[in-house]
Design a protein around this motif. Sequence first.
Motif, PDB file in Angstrom:
ATOM      1  N   ALA A  50      30.242  43.877  38.211  1.00 22.89           N
ATOM      2  CA  ALA A  50      29.173  43.485  39.184  1.00 22.89           C
ATOM      3  C   ALA A  50      29.290  44.420  40.220  1.00 22.89           C
ATOM      4  CB  ALA A  50      29.565  41.833  39.356  1.00 22.89           C
ATOM      5  N   PRO A  51      27.972  44.474  41.066  1.00 23.31           N
ATOM      6  CA  PRO A  51      27.975  45.024  42.463  1.00 23.31           C
ATOM      7  C   PRO A  51      28.919  44.347  43.216  1.00 23.31           C
ATOM      8  CG  PRO A  51      25.809  44.685  41.649  1.00 23.31           C
ATOM      9  CD  PRO A  51      26.974  43.845  40.687  1.00 23.31           C
ATOM     10  N   ALA A  52      29.530  45.319  44.112  1.00 23.85           N
ATOM     11  CA  ALA A  52      30.322  44.963  45.527  1.00 23.85           C
ATOM     12  C   ALA A  52      29.578  43.422  46.221  1.00 23.85           C
ATOM     13  CB  ALA A  52      30.641  45.843  46.305  1.00 23.85           C
ATOM     14  N   GLY A  53      30.283  42.606  46.417  1.00 25.97           N
ATOM     15  CA  GLY A  53      29.639  41.519  47.017  1.00 25.97           C
ATOM     16  C   GLY A  53      29.173  40.369  45.903  1.00 25.97           C
ATOM     17  N   ALA A  54      29.139  40.761  44.651  1.00 24.49           N
ATOM     18  CA  ALA A  54      28.542  39.960  43.622  1.00 24.49           C
ATOM     19  C   ALA A  54      29.584  39.373  42.591  1.00 24.49           C
ATOM     20  CB  ALA A  54      27.413  40.391  43.057  1.00 24.49           C
ATOM     21  N   SER A  55      30.655  39.450  42.890  1.00 20.39           N
ATOM     22  CA  SER A  55      31.780  38.986  42.077  1.00 20.39           C
ATOM     23  C   SER A  55      31.922  37.422  41.771  1.00 20.39           C
ATOM     24  CB  SER A  55      33.118  39.493  42.351  1.00 20.39           C
ATOM     25  OG  SER A  55      33.536  39.051  43.562  1.00 20.39           O
ATOM     26  N   TRP A 195      26.690  42.179  33.889  1.00 24.28           N
ATOM     27  CA  TRP A 195      26.028  43.129  34.375  1.00 24.28           C
ATOM     28  C   TRP A 195      26.134  44.323  33.305  1.00 24.28           C
ATOM     29  CZ3 TRP A 195      23.095  43.538  39.125  1.00 24.28           C
ATOM     30  CH2 TRP A 195      23.188  42.328  39.941  1.00 24.28           C
ATOM     31  N   VAL A 196      24.896  45.177  33.257  1.00 23.36           N
ATOM     32  CA  VAL A 196      24.799  46.416  32.493  1.00 23.36           C
ATOM     33  C   VAL A 196      24.240  47.500  33.090  1.00 23.36           C
ATOM     34  CG1 VAL A 196      24.504  45.096  29.991  1.00 23.36           C
ATOM     35  CG2 VAL A 196      22.446  45.248  31.626  1.00 23.36           C
ATOM     36  N   SER A 197      24.653  48.806  32.772  1.00 21.54           N
ATOM     37  CA  SER A 197      24.317  49.823  33.154  1.00 21.54           C
ATOM     38  C   SER A 197      22.794  50.127  32.852  1.00 21.54           C
ATOM     39  CB  SER A 197      25.148  50.924  33.020  1.00 21.54           C
ATOM     40  OG  SER A 197      25.404  51.086  31.612  1.00 21.54           O
ATOM     41  N   VAL A 198      22.087  50.753  33.792  1.00 15.07           N
ATOM     42  CA  VAL A 198      20.536  51.219  33.298  1.00 15.07           C
ATOM     43  C   VAL A 198      20.581  52.721  33.444  1.00 15.07           C
ATOM     44  CG1 VAL A 198      18.303  51.130  34.113  1.00 15.07           C
ATOM     45  CG2 VAL A 198      19.933  49.218  34.068  1.00 15.07           C
ATOM     46  N   PHE A 199      20.703  53.530  34.769  1.00 15.70           N
ATOM     47  CA  PHE A 199      20.746  54.797  35.038  1.00 15.70           C
ATOM     48  C   PHE A 199      19.586  55.139  34.496  1.00 15.70           C
ATOM     49  CE2 PHE A 199      25.380  54.144  34.959  1.00 15.70           C
ATOM     50  CZ  PHE A 199      25.525  54.534  36.214  1.00 15.70           C
ATOM     51  N   ALA A 200      18.550  54.743  35.059  1.00 18.49           N
ATOM     52  CA  ALA A 200      16.913  55.219  34.754  1.00 18.49           C
ATOM     53  C   ALA A 200      15.966  55.128  35.907  1.00 18.49           C
ATOM     54  CB  ALA A 200      16.290  54.302  33.465  1.00 18.49           C
ATOM     55  N   GLY A 201      14.816  55.859  35.765  1.00 21.50           N
ATOM     56  CA  GLY A 201      14.026  55.977  36.784  1.00 21.50           C
ATOM     57  C   GLY A 201      14.411  57.107  38.032  1.00 21.50           C
TER      58      GLY A 201
END
Length: 208
Positions: A50-55, A195-201
């Motif tokens: 998860a992103p920092a702060g969202a754990s 969470w899943v990675s995207v890396f798009a756009g």
Amino acid sequence: MRRMKDIITKAVPGTLLALAIFASFTLPANAIDARKAQRDLMPTKAVVSAPAGASGLCAQYSWACARTGKLRPIDLSAIATAQQINSAANRKVRPISDQAQYATAERWSLPTGRGGDCEDYALYKKMLLIQAGFAPEQLLIAAVLDRQNRSHAVLILRTGTQDLVLDNLTGRIKSWRDTGYTFLRLQDPTQPNRWVSVFAGGIMAKIS
């Protein structure tokens, strides 16, 4: 905080307003047509942290990570509701950084009376849309880089054929591709507590 029914009452009071709202934001043709042959959903890859702060997000707000399996059809009325909630939340919440409010770099929470940052806007809109009848798994928070390559977060509305972006930086709902953002990771549509990675756009589209 205004009562939810007040926001919804203003969101869809009649067909004419719904049509006006629908015409006011940016969507590709047939974006809400479930019969659309080619879907334009964000690609998702491996499970990531998860992103920092969202754990602690799921423990604090169980609805933010819930999955009901009862998807709402995304028709004109639903889009009008999403548009109104997006605009109303952007007007209501004042921007303030986590550092200024909590003396910490990242803390994901609902806005306070002082306001909130981008993640707080996204959470607030997700809560309101769930209360308006959308399924939690149709409303996914995404971590992105904005057009200036700064960290940002937005709420994604999944129509079934399109991923649409509700953003505190604009009142207009756009397709994810039309934002110019680089999408890094997303709540997993099949299991929103991870969470899943995207890396798009964005910059990824330029180098692909």
